[in-house]
Scaffold this motif. Structure first.
Motif, PDB file in Angstrom:
ATOM      1  N   PHE B  25       0.829  -1.196   0.000  1.00 20.00           N
ATOM      2  CA  PHE B  25       0.000   0.000   0.000  1.00 20.00           C
ATOM      3  C   PHE B  25       0.878   1.266   0.000  1.00 20.00           C
ATOM      4  O   PHE B  25       1.785   1.335  -0.804  1.00 20.00           O
ATOM      5  N   LEU B  26       0.662   2.232   0.855  1.00 22.99           N
ATOM      6  CA  LEU B  26       1.399   3.498   0.759  1.00 22.99           C
ATOM      7  C   LEU B  26       2.804   3.417   1.341  1.00 22.99           C
ATOM      8  O   LEU B  26       3.644   4.271   1.097  1.00 22.99           O
ATOM      9  N   GLN B  27       3.062   2.427   2.146  1.00 23.95           N
ATOM     10  CA  GLN B  27       4.374   2.231   2.782  1.00 23.95           C
ATOM     11  C   GLN B  27       4.873   3.482   3.480  1.00 23.95           C
ATOM     12  O   GLN B  27       6.068   3.786   3.492  1.00 23.95           O
ATOM     13  N   SER B  28       3.964   4.239   4.037  1.00 24.25           N
ATOM     14  CA  SER B  28       4.359   5.431   4.792  1.00 24.25           C
ATOM     15  C   SER B  28       3.415   5.664   5.968  1.00 24.25           C
ATOM     16  O   SER B  28       3.778   6.334   6.922  1.00 24.25           O
ATOM     17  N   LEU B  29       2.203   5.086   5.915  1.00 27.06           N
ATOM     18  CA  LEU B  29       1.260   5.243   7.028  1.00 27.06           C
ATOM     19  C   LEU B  29       1.812   4.628   8.305  1.00 27.06           C
ATOM     20  O   LEU B  29       1.457   5.039   9.408  1.00 27.06           O
ATOM     21  N   TYR B  30       2.668   3.617   8.134  1.00 28.46           N
ATOM     22  CA  TYR B  30       3.150   2.870   9.289  1.00 28.46           C
ATOM     23  C   TYR B  30       4.242   3.603  10.057  1.00 28.46           C
ATOM     24  O   TYR B  30       4.609   3.212  11.150  1.00 28.46           O
ATOM     25  N   GLN B  31       4.796   4.672   9.452  1.00 28.01           N
ATOM     26  CA  GLN B  31       5.910   5.369  10.108  1.00 28.01           C
ATOM     27  C   GLN B  31       5.449   5.936  11.450  1.00 28.01           C
ATOM     28  O   GLN B  31       4.345   6.455  11.564  1.00 28.01           O
ATOM     29  N   PRO B  32       6.309   5.855  12.469  1.00 28.98           N
ATOM     30  CA  PRO B  32       5.930   6.288  13.826  1.00 28.98           C
ATOM     31  C   PRO B  32       5.369   7.709  13.872  1.00 28.98           C
ATOM     32  O   PRO B  32       4.473   7.990  14.671  1.00 28.98           O
ATOM     33  N   ILE B  33       5.867   8.584  13.003  1.00 30.20           N
ATOM     34  CA  ILE B  33       5.396   9.973  13.041  1.00 30.20           C
ATOM     35  C   ILE B  33       3.903  10.044  12.719  1.00 30.20           C
ATOM     36  O   ILE B  33       3.205  10.958  13.148  1.00 30.20           O
ATOM     37  N   VAL B  34       3.376   9.060  11.972  1.00 33.41           N
ATOM     38  CA  VAL B  34       1.942   9.013  11.657  1.00 33.41           C
ATOM     39  C   VAL B  34       1.191   8.183  12.696  1.00 33.41           C
ATOM     40  O   VAL B  34       0.136   8.589  13.194  1.00 33.41           O
ATOM     41  N   VAL B  35       1.743   7.017  13.032  1.00 43.48           N
ATOM     42  CA  VAL B  35       1.072   6.104  13.954  1.00 43.48           C
ATOM     43  C   VAL B  35       0.985   6.712  15.360  1.00 43.48           C
ATOM     44  O   VAL B  35      -0.039   6.575  16.029  1.00 43.48           O
ATOM     45  N   GLY B  36       2.056   7.387  15.796  1.00 46.39           N
ATOM     46  CA  GLY B  36       2.078   7.973  17.141  1.00 46.39           C
ATOM     47  C   GLY B  36       0.853   8.825  17.441  1.00 46.39           C
ATOM     48  O   GLY B  36       0.103   8.527  18.377  1.00 46.39           O
ATOM     49  N   PRO B  37       0.595   9.896  16.657  1.00 47.19           N
ATOM     50  CA  PRO B  37      -0.585  10.725  16.944  1.00 47.19           C
ATOM     51  C   PRO B  37      -1.912   9.983  16.791  1.00 47.19           C
ATOM     52  O   PRO B  37      -2.852  10.274  17.540  1.00 47.19           O
ATOM     53  N   VAL B  38      -2.008   9.022  15.862  1.00 45.31           N
ATOM     54  CA  VAL B  38      -3.272   8.285  15.691  1.00 45.31           C
ATOM     55  C   VAL B  38      -3.559   7.440  16.934  1.00 45.31           C
ATOM     56  O   VAL B  38      -4.651   7.508  17.514  1.00 45.31           O
ATOM     57  N   VAL B  39      -2.552   6.672  17.364  1.00 39.43           N
ATOM     58  CA  VAL B  39      -2.734   5.857  18.575  1.00 39.43           C
ATOM     59  C   VAL B  39      -2.936   6.773  19.787  1.00 39.43           C
ATOM     60  O   VAL B  39      -3.766   6.504  20.659  1.00 39.43           O
ATOM     61  N   GLY B  40      -2.189   7.885  19.810  1.00 37.34           N
ATOM     62  CA  GLY B  40      -2.366   8.852  20.892  1.00 37.34           C
ATOM     63  C   GLY B  40      -3.796   9.357  20.967  1.00 37.34           C
ATOM     64  O   GLY B  40      -4.383   9.446  22.051  1.00 37.34           O
ATOM     65  N   ALA B  41      -4.379   9.669  19.821  1.00 35.91           N
ATOM     66  CA  ALA B  41      -5.757  10.168  19.786  1.00 35.91           C
ATOM     67  C   ALA B  41      -6.726   9.114  20.323  1.00 35.91           C
ATOM     68  O   ALA B  41      -7.640   9.423  21.090  1.00 35.91           O
ATOM     69  N   ILE B  42      -6.495   7.845  19.957  1.00 35.73           N
ATOM     70  CA  ILE B  42      -7.362   6.756  20.439  1.00 35.73           C
ATOM     71  C   ILE B  42      -7.256   6.638  21.960  1.00 35.73           C
ATOM     72  O   ILE B  42      -8.254   6.453  22.651  1.00 35.73           O
ATOM     73  N   LEU B  43      -6.041   6.784  22.472  1.00 38.20           N
ATOM     74  CA  LEU B  43      -5.830   6.599  23.911  1.00 38.20           C
ATOM     75  C   LEU B  43      -6.080   7.887  24.692  1.00 38.20           C
ATOM     76  O   LEU B  43      -5.858   7.941  25.905  1.00 38.20           O
ATOM     77  N   GLY B  44      -6.488   8.944  24.013  1.00 40.24           N
ATOM     78  CA  GLY B  44      -6.902  10.151  24.713  1.00 40.24           C
ATOM     79  C   GLY B  44      -5.829  11.199  24.904  1.00 40.24           C
ATOM     80  O   GLY B  44      -6.007  12.138  25.688  1.00 40.24           O
ATOM     81  N   ASP B  45      -4.681  11.082  24.233  1.00 44.02           N
ATOM     82  CA  ASP B  45      -3.652  12.113  24.371  1.00 44.02           C
ATOM     83  C   ASP B  45      -2.870  12.210  23.059  1.00 44.02           C
ATOM     84  O   ASP B  45      -1.778  11.674  22.923  1.00 44.02           O
ATOM     85  N   MET B  46      -3.476  12.924  22.112  1.00 46.49           N
ATOM     86  CA  MET B  46      -2.885  13.010  20.783  1.00 46.49           C
ATOM     87  C   MET B  46      -1.529  13.726  20.807  1.00 46.49           C
ATOM     88  O   MET B  46      -0.614  13.368  20.072  1.00 46.49           O
ATOM     89  N   ASN B  47      -1.421  14.710  21.693  1.00 46.03           N
ATOM     90  CA  ASN B  47      -0.191  15.500  21.714  1.00 46.03           C
ATOM     91  C   ASN B  47       1.017  14.663  22.123  1.00 46.03           C
ATOM     92  O   ASN B  47       2.075  14.730  21.505  1.00 46.03           O
ATOM     93  N   THR B  48       0.824  13.850  23.183  1.00 49.32           N
ATOM     94  CA  THR B  48       1.912  12.959  23.597  1.00 49.32           C
ATOM     95  C   THR B  48       2.244  11.988  22.473  1.00 49.32           C
ATOM     96  O   THR B  48       3.414  11.725  22.189  1.00 49.32           O
ATOM     97  N   GLY B  49       1.195  11.473  21.821  1.00 49.46           N
ATOM     98  CA  GLY B  49       1.419  10.558  20.705  1.00 49.46           C
ATOM     99  C   GLY B  49       2.254  11.197  19.606  1.00 49.46           C
ATOM    100  O   GLY B  49       3.146  10.566  19.031  1.00 49.46           O
ATOM    101  N   LEU B  50       1.983  12.470  19.355  1.00 49.58           N
ATOM    102  CA  LEU B  50       2.715  13.210  18.316  1.00 49.58           C
ATOM    103  C   LEU B  50       4.199  13.315  18.672  1.00 49.58           C
ATOM    104  O   LEU B  50       5.080  13.059  17.840  1.00 49.58           O
ATOM    105  N   ILE B  51       4.460  13.668  19.931  1.00 52.67           N
ATOM    106  CA  ILE B  51       5.855  13.850  20.364  1.00 52.67           C
ATOM    107  C   ILE B  51       6.601  12.514  20.384  1.00 52.67           C
ATOM    108  O   ILE B  51       7.732  12.412  19.918  1.00 52.67           O
ATOM    109  N   VAL B  52       5.934  11.479  20.917  1.00 50.44           N
ATOM    110  CA  VAL B  52       6.570  10.156  20.946  1.00 50.44           C
ATOM    111  C   VAL B  52       6.804   9.667  19.516  1.00 50.44           C
ATOM    112  O   VAL B  52       7.865   9.133  19.203  1.00 50.44           O
ATOM    113  N   GLY B  53       5.814   9.878  18.654  1.00 51.52           N
ATOM    114  CA  GLY B  53       5.964   9.470  17.255  1.00 51.52           C
ATOM    115  C   GLY B  53       7.173  10.135  16.621  1.00 51.52           C
ATOM    116  O   GLY B  53       7.962   9.479  15.944  1.00 51.52           O
TER     117      GLY B  53
END
Lengths: 305, 266
Positions: B25-53
C-alpha cells in the motif's frame, strides 16, 4: 509441455494508458505476500496481471506467462514499475520466455541499491527528519506534511517509470545496462556520503563525566572531546558496530542487545549523559537526569538562581 | 491508567492496517510519526502521541529495511512507545526505550510471517498453471490478512501486559533511574546499527573517503544553529553534485578507453 515460445506470436495491441495506470496502483502491493522462498513473486505477478490478461488472449499463453512470472523476484518496491514497463513491452512483443526472464532478472538487482539510496537514505531522512522535529515541538501538521512529501514523490516515481519504461521498451534496458556500473557506483557514493552525514547529524550520544578541580572549577570531559572533533562518540560507536557486522557477521538483533548492555553499564557508572524522565514528589527532575549506582565523581552544581 | 474495550479494538484495527502498510500500500502510514498521533488520539492524548511518534521516528531513520534486512519493527515499537508514554506518563525517550523489546518481538513476527507464507507459493503455482487470475489475488489477500492479524494480536497482548504492570514499572523507575536513563541512551544508540548495516551494503573500500566527507560536512553544518533544519537537504545537494560528477567522469573515461566517443564531433 514447457515451451520457450508463446503459441500466439502475433504482437498484441499496445496497452492503453488506463491499464498502465491500474498497474501503477497495483505495484503498491508488490510485497503483499512476501516470503523467504520467492520473495515478491506473487505480488509481482499480481501487479502485472491486468497487462498480461490483455496481451495473452490465448489461455495456455496466459498460464505460461503467469508461470514464469511467478519465479523468484525481488527488487526495490518503489522502482518496480521500471521493470514492469520493460517486461510488459517484451510480453507484448511476444519475445521468447528466456529473454523476458533474463531481462527481468538483470533489471531487478541494480535497482535495489538505487532505490535504497533514493528513498531510505535520501527521501525518508530528509522528510522524516525535518517533520519529526516539527512533531516533537508539538506541530500537528507534521505527520500530514510527511505523508504528502513521501507519497507525492512515490507516486510520481511509480507513474513516470511505468509509462516511460513501457514507451522505451527494450531500449530502456539498453540505456540502463550500458551505464549500470557507473550508475550504481554514483548512487553508492551518494548513499555512503549521506550515511556519513547521518552519523554526525543524528549521533546524540554524549558523556556526563566531570572532573572536580576544587573551588567550583570542573573539567567537562565532553567539552574536551568536542575540542578534538564533535560527534566523536557516535562515530566510534558506528565504526564498532560496522566492524562487528562486517567482520564477524553479527545480526542487527545481537548488535542491539550489545548496545542495551553498553547503555545500561554506562549509566550504572554514570558515564553516559541521559534522561530517565523520573521526577520526585515535587515534580523536580533528578540532577544530571538520573542517579548512577556507582558514584565516583561529583556533578557540577548548577548555578543557583 | 487503563484502557477500555473500544480503545483496544481501535488500536487493533490501526495495527492491522499499518502492519500491512509497512510492506504494501502506501508504505508510509506505518511510520511512527503518523502512527504515534493516531494511537495517541485513540488513547486520549494526541499531543503525547505526536511527540513520541516524532522521537521514535528519529530513531528509525537509521534502521530502514535496507537490502531486505529486517530492522527492529517500527510498527510495534511506535505503537508500544505511545502506549507506554500515555499509560505511564514517562518522557518520550524513556518510553521509546521501553518499547524496544516489543520492537524486537515485532521483528520476530515479521520473520515468522515470511517463513509461514512460503508454502503458499506452491498453491500460487497451481493457480498460475490454470491461468486462475483470481487465485493469485486471493493469495495476496490471505497473506496480508495473516500479517495484519499476527501484528494485531502481538500488540493486544503487549498492551494488556504493559498496562497491567504500569504501577510496578513506575516504582521501579523511581528507584532505578539509571535503568531508565540507560534504556534511553541505548535507544539513541540503536540508529548506529542501522548506519552500520547501510555501510556494510554500500561501502566498498574505495568509498571510505566519501563516508568521512559526509561526516565532516554534516559536522560543519551542525555547528551552524540556523541551518539545523535544512542541513540534510544541503548535504544531499553536495552529495548529489559529487555523485553526478563521478558518473559523468566515469562514463566519459569508459567511452574514451573503449575507443568510443566517435559521436563526440571533436
Amino acid at each position: 509441455m514447457e515451451s520457450n515460445l508463446y503459441k500466439n506470436l502475433t504482437p498484441a495491441q499496445q496497452l492503453d494508458k488506463r491499464t498502465l495506470n491500474k498497474m501503477v496502483w497495483r505495484s503498491c502491493f508488490l510485497q503483499a505476500s512476501f516470503n523467504y522462498e520467492r520473495m515478491q513473486a506473487a505480488g509481482w505477478l499480481y501487479s502485472i496481471l491486468p497487462g498480461l490478461e490483455k496481451i495473452h488472449t490465448d489461455k495456455d499463453d496466459l498460464a505460461a506467462s503467469m508461470g514464469h512470472n511467478l519465479e523468484f523476484f525481488n527488487t526495490h518496491p518503489f522502482l518496480v514499475t521500471f521493470i514492469m514497463g520493460i517486461v510488459l513491452s517484451l510480453e507484448q512483443q511476444k519475445a521468447d520466455i528466456p529473454t523476458i526472464r533474463a531481462v527481468r532478472v538483470a533489471a531487478m538487482g541494480p535497482l535495489g541499491g538505487i532505490g535504497d539510496a533514493l528513498f531510505w537514505l535520501t527521501l525518508v531522512p530528509i522528510a522524516a527528519g525535518f517533520t519529526a522535529n516539527m512533531a516533537i515541538s508539538g506541530n500537528w501538521f507534521a505527520p500530514f506534511l510527511f505523508l504528502i512529501i513521501f507519497n507525492v514523490v512515490q507516486f510520481v516515481v511509480r507513474y513516470v517509470l511505468m509509462h516511460k519504461s513501457y514507451e522505451l521498451g527494450t531500449q530502456a534496458i539498453d540505456v540502463f545496462t550500458k551505464n549500470a556500473k557507473e550508475f550504481t557506483r554514483a548512487a553508492s557514493i551518494l548513499g555512503v556520503f549521506i550515511v556519513g552525514a547521518l552519523v554526525s547529524n543524528y549521533g546524540g550520544t554524549t558523556l556526563r563525566i566531570a572532573v572536580d578541580l576544587g573551588g567550583g572549577e570542573y573539567i567537562i570531559i565532553q567539552e574536551v572531546l568536542d575540542g578534538v572533533i564533535p560527534k566523536l562518540i557516535p562515530l566510534i560507536l558506528t565504526m564498532m558496530i560496522y566492524f562487528l557486522v562486517k567482520k564477524h557477521n553479527w545480526t542487527p538483533t545481537k548488535c542491539i542487545a550489545l548496545l542495551i548492555v553498553i547503555g545500561l553499564v554506562g549509566t550504572f557508572f554514570g558515564i553516559w549523559a541521559g534522561d530517565s524522565g523520573v521526577v520526585d514528589a515535587d515534580g523536580n527532575s533528578i540532577p544530571g537526569g538520573y542517579t548512577p549506582v556507582v558514584r565516583w565523581y561529583e556533578l557540577p552544581t548548577p548555578p543557583a538562581d | 491508567m487503563s484502557f477500555n474495550v473500544m480503545q483496544y479494538i481501535l488500536v487493533f484495527i490501526v495495527t492491522f492496517i499499518v502492519a500491512i502498510d509497512q510492506f504494501s500500500f502506501l508504505q508510509s502510514l506505518y511510520q511512527p510519526i503518523v502512527v504515534g498521533p493516531v494511537v495517541g488520539a485513540i488513547l486520549g492524548d494526541m499531543n503525547t502521541g505526536l511527540i513520541v511518534g516524532g522521537t521514535y521516528q528519529l530513531i528509525t531513520i537509521g534502521s530502514m529495511p535496507i537490502g531486505g534486512a529486517q530492522p527492529p519493527n517500527a510498527v510495534i515499537g511506535g505503537i508500544m512507545a505511545t502506549v507506554f508514554a500515555i499509560a505511564q506518563n514517562t518522557v518520550p525517550a524513556a518510553a521509546v526505550g521501553m518499547a524496544v523489546p516489543f520492537a524486537l518481538l515485532g521483528q520476530y513476527a515479521v520473520t515468522t510471517t515470511f517463513t509461514i507464507m512460503s508454502p503458499l507459493m506452491s498453491k500460487a503455482d497451481q493457480y498460475a498453471a490454470k491461468a486462475d487470475v483470481k487465485g493469485i489475488t486471493k493469495i495476496n489477500y490471505i497473506s496480508m490478512g495473516i500479517l495484519g492479524t499476527l501484528f494485531g494480536v502481538v500488540v493486544m497482548v503487549a498492551m494488556a501486559a504493559g498496562v497491567a504492570s504500569s504501577d510496578a514499572i513506575i516504582n521501579f523507575a523511581a528507584n532505578n533511574s539509571w535503568v531508565m536513563a540507560g534504556l534511553a541512551v541505548a535507544g539513541v544508540m540503536m540508529r548506529y546499527v542501522g548506519f552500520a548495516i547501510l555501510m556494510k551494503i554500500m561501502l566498498s573500500g574505495e568509498l571510505w573517503g566519501f563516508y568521512f566527507m559526509g561526516f565532516a560536512f554534516a559536522t560543519i553544518l551542525g555547528a551552524v544553529k540556523s541551518l539545523q533544519g535544512p542541513a540534510l537537504l544541503i548535504l544531499a545537494m553536495i552529495g548529489l553534485a559529487i555523485a553526478i560528477y563521478d558518473f559523468q567522469t566515469n562514463t566519459r573515461m569508459r567511452d574514451l578507453t573503449s575507443g568510443g566517443g566517435d559521436d563526440d564531433g571533436i
